[in-house]
Motif scaffolding. Sequence first.
Motif, PDB file in Angstrom:
ATOM      1  N   MET A   1       0.825  -1.197   0.000  1.00 60.22           N
ATOM      2  CA  MET A   1       0.000   0.000   0.000  1.00 60.22           C
ATOM      3  C   MET A   1       0.862   1.251   0.000  1.00 60.22           C
ATOM      4  O   MET A   1       0.423   2.277  -0.462  1.00 60.22           O
ATOM      5  CB  MET A   1      -0.926  -0.030   1.217  1.00 60.22           C
ATOM      6  CG  MET A   1      -1.895   1.115   1.264  1.00 60.22           C
ATOM      7  SD  MET A   1      -3.068   1.179  -0.081  1.00 60.22           S
ATOM      8  CE  MET A   1      -4.384   0.246   0.579  1.00 60.22           C
ATOM      9  N   THR A   2       2.078   1.189   0.495  1.00 54.44           N
ATOM     10  CA  THR A   2       2.927   2.378   0.537  1.00 54.44           C
ATOM     11  C   THR A   2       3.470   2.732  -0.839  1.00 54.44           C
ATOM     12  O   THR A   2       4.057   3.780  -1.002  1.00 54.44           O
ATOM     13  CB  THR A   2       4.093   2.185   1.518  1.00 54.44           C
ATOM     14  OG1 THR A   2       4.854   1.049   1.102  1.00 54.44           O
ATOM     15  CG2 THR A   2       3.583   2.013   2.934  1.00 54.44           C
ATOM     16  N   ARG A   7       1.853   9.412  -4.109  1.00 58.96           N
ATOM     17  CA  ARG A   7       2.246   9.693  -2.735  1.00 58.96           C
ATOM     18  C   ARG A   7       3.255  10.836  -2.705  1.00 58.96           C
ATOM     19  O   ARG A   7       3.917  11.105  -3.706  1.00 58.96           O
ATOM     20  CB  ARG A   7       2.774   8.440  -2.054  1.00 58.96           C
ATOM     21  CG  ARG A   7       4.075   7.931  -2.578  1.00 58.96           C
ATOM     22  CD  ARG A   7       4.425   6.596  -1.889  1.00 58.96           C
ATOM     23  NE  ARG A   7       5.764   6.218  -2.189  1.00 58.96           N
ATOM     24  CZ  ARG A   7       6.145   5.599  -3.293  1.00 58.96           C
ATOM     25  NH1 ARG A   7       5.250   5.286  -4.207  1.00 58.96           N
ATOM     26  NH2 ARG A   7       7.404   5.294  -3.492  1.00 58.96           N
ATOM     27  N   GLN A  75       6.935   9.988   4.192  1.00 60.90           N
ATOM     28  CA  GLN A  75       5.865   9.207   4.794  1.00 60.90           C
ATOM     29  C   GLN A  75       6.089   9.030   6.296  1.00 60.90           C
ATOM     30  O   GLN A  75       6.308   7.938   6.795  1.00 60.90           O
ATOM     31  CB  GLN A  75       5.741   7.858   4.105  1.00 60.90           C
ATOM     32  CG  GLN A  75       5.237   7.991   2.703  1.00 60.90           C
ATOM     33  CD  GLN A  75       4.853   6.661   2.122  1.00 60.90           C
ATOM     34  OE1 GLN A  75       4.518   5.745   2.848  1.00 60.90           O
ATOM     35  NE2 GLN A  75       4.903   6.563   0.817  1.00 60.90           N
ATOM     36  N   TRP A 149      -5.461   7.173   2.187  1.00 62.43           N
ATOM     37  CA  TRP A 149      -5.072   5.758   2.147  1.00 62.43           C
ATOM     38  C   TRP A 149      -3.676   5.557   2.722  1.00 62.43           C
ATOM     39  O   TRP A 149      -3.416   4.573   3.405  1.00 62.43           O
ATOM     40  CB  TRP A 149      -5.132   5.219   0.727  1.00 62.43           C
ATOM     41  CG  TRP A 149      -6.451   4.613   0.368  1.00 62.43           C
ATOM     42  CD1 TRP A 149      -7.272   3.910   1.182  1.00 62.43           C
ATOM     43  CD2 TRP A 149      -7.089   4.657  -0.902  1.00 62.43           C
ATOM     44  NE1 TRP A 149      -8.392   3.511   0.504  1.00 62.43           N
ATOM     45  CE2 TRP A 149      -8.304   3.951  -0.786  1.00 62.43           C
ATOM     46  CE3 TRP A 149      -6.762   5.220  -2.125  1.00 62.43           C
ATOM     47  CZ2 TRP A 149      -9.175   3.792  -1.835  1.00 62.43           C
ATOM     48  CZ3 TRP A 149      -7.627   5.049  -3.172  1.00 62.43           C
ATOM     49  CH2 TRP A 149      -8.829   4.360  -3.017  1.00 62.43           C
ATOM     50  N   LEU A 150      -2.799   6.484   2.410  1.00 63.99           N
ATOM     51  CA  LEU A 150      -1.434   6.350   2.944  1.00 63.99           C
ATOM     52  C   LEU A 150      -1.398   6.518   4.464  1.00 63.99           C
ATOM     53  O   LEU A 150      -0.672   5.813   5.154  1.00 63.99           O
ATOM     54  CB  LEU A 150      -0.512   7.367   2.282  1.00 63.99           C
ATOM     55  CG  LEU A 150      -0.099   7.055   0.849  1.00 63.99           C
ATOM     56  CD1 LEU A 150       0.668   8.224   0.256  1.00 63.99           C
ATOM     57  CD2 LEU A 150       0.721   5.786   0.790  1.00 63.99           C
ATOM     58  N   SER A 153      -2.593   3.396   6.082  1.00 67.29           N
ATOM     59  CA  SER A 153      -1.683   2.254   5.978  1.00 67.29           C
ATOM     60  C   SER A 153      -0.460   2.389   6.874  1.00 67.29           C
ATOM     61  O   SER A 153       0.308   1.437   6.993  1.00 67.29           O
ATOM     62  CB  SER A 153      -1.238   2.080   4.528  1.00 67.29           C
ATOM     63  OG  SER A 153      -0.364   3.119   4.146  1.00 67.29           O
TER      64      SER A 153
END
Length: 154
Positions: A1-2, A7, A75, A149-150, A153
Amino acid sequence: MTELAGRPGTSGGLALRAGQFVFAAASICAMASAPGFTNYTAFCYLIASMGLQALWSLGLGCLDCYALILRRDLQQAFLMSLFVVGDWVTAILSFAAACSAAGVVVLFERDAYFCRRDPQLPCGRFEVAAAFAFLCCTFSAASALVMFWLLASL
């Protein structure tokens, strides 16, 4: 997912920010070139909202460029939560402004026939500005969903 496309700190994220900035700036230019737009609150709101969207996108685009050049990972939980809140706020404001401006344009064109009665009213420019605002909203919504979403996750 990452490994989600778009992103922060990637070329996909930079492309999303560039799209947001370009369409927000185009909406501002189209509306600002229309004489008399300041007489209508919805059009002033569109200018203010697109200005905020352009500044937010430009700032995060610069951050993406920095991360790409130095190969930094953006992130981190604190940064991601900040990006999520900022993206959702600007996305909702942009969508509300685009809808209100489009509503006034539809009123002028189809319901009250102001554009037919007053040929000096730049209805075409109002329509183009609203269309660019909706295009900006699509990029903004995509970015907001990716960020959400990020964050989920992490």
